[in-house]
Each structure stands twice: as C-alpha cells, then as structure tokens.
Design a protein around this motif. Structure first.
Motif, short mmCIF file in Angstrom:
data_model
loop_
_atom_site.label_atom_id
_atom_site.label_comp_id
_atom_site.label_asym_id
_atom_site.label_seq_id
_atom_site.Cartn_x
_atom_site.Cartn_y
_atom_site.Cartn_z
N UNK A 82 5.50 42.82 24.69
CA UNK A 82 5.89 42.04 25.66
C UNK A 82 4.83 41.61 25.76
N UNK A 83 4.16 42.75 26.69
CA UNK A 83 2.70 42.74 27.64
C UNK A 83 1.83 42.96 26.83
N UNK A 84 1.07 41.65 26.78
CA UNK A 84 0.06 41.28 25.25
C UNK A 84 -1.01 42.28 25.15
N UNK A 85 -1.85 42.64 24.12
CA UNK A 85 -2.37 43.59 24.18
C UNK A 85 -2.95 44.69 23.80
N UNK A 86 -0.98 45.61 23.89
CA UNK A 86 -1.30 46.83 24.14
C UNK A 86 -1.34 47.25 22.81
N UNK A 87 -0.86 46.46 21.76
CA UNK A 87 -1.41 47.48 20.11
C UNK A 87 -3.36 47.21 19.73
N UNK A 88 -3.55 46.27 20.06
CA UNK A 88 -4.61 45.71 19.68
C UNK A 88 -5.46 47.15 20.13
N UNK A 89 -4.97 46.95 21.84
CA UNK A 89 -5.80 48.49 22.59
C UNK A 89 -5.66 49.36 21.74
N UNK A 90 -5.04 49.85 22.05
CA UNK A 90 -4.30 51.06 20.92
C UNK A 90 -5.24 51.22 19.69
N UNK A 91 -5.37 50.49 18.85
CA UNK A 91 -6.24 50.15 17.16
C UNK A 91 -7.75 49.98 18.09
N UNK A 92 -8.96 49.46 19.20
CA UNK A 92 -9.50 49.51 19.63
C UNK A 92 -9.69 50.83 20.38
N UNK A 93 -9.28 51.67 21.07
CA UNK A 93 -9.84 52.75 21.88
C UNK A 93 -9.36 53.98 20.55
N UNK A 94 -8.54 54.39 19.29
CA UNK A 94 -8.51 55.07 18.68
C UNK A 94 -9.32 54.99 17.40
#
Length: 347
Positions: free
Chosen positions: A295-307
């Motif tokens: 719903x909020x754009x980019x959360x999964x991609x942010x998680x992928x970057x952090x990990x």
C-alpha cells in the motif's frame, strides 16, 4: 441482501488501501536513536538508487517509536519502527489491541553500549559492580548489613578506592530509550547480581529484585540527557568530569573527541563486541507493519536494501558506520523472514 460487518482492523486496512497512496508516497520510520544513523544511511541510498522517495526517518527512542507504531494501521501511523531492544509482550498486546496484528521483526546487527568520557580526561576502568553502586537508586548499606539504603556515594572513589576522587556525573538516556533498557539489564543488573543477598532476592521477590537492579538514582548522579546521543558527546567535551552512555557507533564516529571506558577489563571495540567479549552489548532491530506492505510504496524494496550483502554484510556500508554485523547463518535467517514476511509470534 446480507450485510458484512468489518472489524476495526479491517476497516483501517480498507481505509489505508483506498487513501494511503493518495495521502503518503514515502515510507515513515520512527524509533531508536541508536538505529537511527543506520536507518538513515539505508534510506538515503534507497532514495538515490531507486525510483521511490527517500523514507522519512525520525529519532523518537525505542519505546516512543513502538508506541507510535502500535497506535494503529493507516497512513497517519508509521510503517516501520527501529528498536535497540526486542519488542516487549506488552507492546505486542498494544499493537494487537489497536489492530496492528501482523508485525515482522527484522534483526539487523549488534551494538555495544559504552560509558565514555572526553579524550582530554583519563580513561576509566570500571566493573559492572562499580557501575551499579555508582548509579543505582538503592545500594547495599556500607555498614555491611544485608539491607538497602538510598545511594550515599558522591565520588567514584567512594564506590571503589581505585577509582578517581571525582564526582559521579553520568549523562544517559531517558526511560523511553532502548539504550536505557539494555544498559540497566546488561550493566546495572550485571553488577547488581554480583551482590549475594540481592541475587537471592530474585527467587524470593522478582519484582523487588528488578526494582533494585534497574532503579537509577535521581539525585544528580545520573542525568537524563534526552535521546540525542550527539548532544551527549558535545556535553562530554564541555565537561571533562562527566561520563556518557550511548551506542558504540557514536563512539566510533567521535573517537577524536571521546573514549570508551574499560568494563570488566574489556574495551568497547568492534572485535570485542562481535565476538561477545564486551559485556555490555545488545541486538538491534526494526519492526514492519505488514498491513502497509503493498500500500505504502517501496517497503519491500527498502527491506531488500537493508538486508542486502552490500548493506548488512561483513564488509557492508553499515559496518563502516559502526554496526556490528551478524554471522552468515543469522543473516540468512533474517533474509528468509523478510522474504516470507513472517509475522512475529506472540511473546
């Protein structure tokens, strides 16, 4: 026509689904001042290397962040909260009460808590027992009886004759801070339980034991200095007699100005913390609201970057910022959790 009744949580989820992208097109992150610099550097990289907006990161303290995070589901609540301690069962209950039922826990690495002073002063060598006796609200009676009295110690030499004849003055975080929680558990309680009659109290009256071991003095020996660790560093430079409590990353960033004390004979170094030799170290986390993903754009991609390996790996850019990396096995487990968005089991 059959009516369908929605629960409060479902109504909020429906509301966020229809309004969030119109209202907010960036990730909202709150929480720990210790995790803040790591989260900020990931957010900045994420903003520069993707088509998503740079996440907004705020330093509110672990407790404050979890309170905001658990206040509900919707674009007016944070998507992610950073924490320098694990979420408490009471916080999981608060989340559930407010409709936040699927929370994903992401461990990101380790950090040491340091007791530092200015490099212009002599480096301190303390035991956890010294720390407890200097900073606790109530301490064993100096007459040797197995009773507790309000802390009478004014100088470090009163606690231990080997320590400097200098006023006890320690700047540290408030009760809402995860650093404070971890410090009282690892340093204060670590010293407290070395006193036999207090250690025995744990079996007789656990509540009283915790109150004694975790209670900080309020007469000026311990000074609550807010959630801004950089401000504590500045105050240490201005006051050579004071010590300050903050995370290892702030020590590393300011090693030209401040130095870490030896605790139980161990210096707070990258290697000592990663190998488990330094006695005051803890795990760092962030928590994700699963209802906001997609719903909020980019959360999964942010998680992928952090990990990612480039961020969280042994030679990643977070290690350059002072985070102590996890083992390969631990990181593999975290990546699996993130990939599957596995919710946290109840505590």
């Amino acid at each position: 026509m059959k009516k369908v009744l929605l629960t409060g949580a479902a109504l909020m989820a429906a509301a966020i689904s229809t309004t969030a992208q119109a209202e907010r097109d960036y990730i909202s992150i709150v929480g720990s001042s210790t995790v803040y610099p790591f989260s900020t550097v990931v957010a900045e990289r994420f903003g520069k290397t993707t088509n998503f907006r740079t996440p907004k990161v705020e330093s509110t303290g672990s407790g404050g962040g979890l309170k905001l995070f658990c206040s509900g589901v919707g674009e007016n609540t944070p998507d992610i909260t950073n924490a320098s301690r694990a979420i408490k069962s009471s916080e999981i209950e608060l989340c559930a009460k407010n409709g936040v039922k699927d929370v994903v826990e992401v461990m990101v690495g380790y950090d040491g808590i340091v007791l530092a002073n200015t490099t212009a002063a002599k480096q301190m060598e303390l035991s956890r027992k010294d720390i407890f006796l200097a900073l606790a609200k109530n301490v064993p009676n100096p007459d040797g009886s197995e009773t507790l009295v309000e802390n009478p110690y004014q100088n470090w030499s009163d606690v231990n004759p080997a320590l400097p004849n200098r006023k006890i003055e320690v700047l540290g975080p408030p009760p809402t801070s995860g650093t404070r929680d971890a410090f009282v558990e690892l340093a204060m309680e670590g010293g407290c339980k070395q006193i036999p009659f207090i250690k025995a109290m744990k079996k007789q009256d656990k509540k009283k034991y915790k109150a004694v071991c975790h209670g900080m003095r309020e007469d000026g020996g311990y000074i609550e200095a807010g959630e801004n660790d950089n401000l504590i560093v500045q105050k240490l430079v201005a006051n050579p007699n004071a010590l300050g409590i903050f995370g290892f990353s702030f020590l590393e960033e300011n090693d030209d100005k401040v130095q870490g004390s030896l605790i139980d004979g161990k210096l707070p170094t990258f290697d000592a913390i990663s190998e488990g030799d330094y006695p005051v170290s803890r795990s760092l986390f962030f928590y994700v609201k699963k209802a906001h993903i997609g719903v909020i754009p980019g959360i999964e991609e942010y998680l992928a970057e952090f990990t990612s390996e480039r961020a969280m790996g042994e030679d990643g850019y977070l290690a350059d910022k002072g985070m102590i990396p996890m083992s390969d096995e631990e990181r593999a487990s975290v990546i699996k959790t993130v990939k599957n968005l596995t919710p946290l089991a109840g505590k």
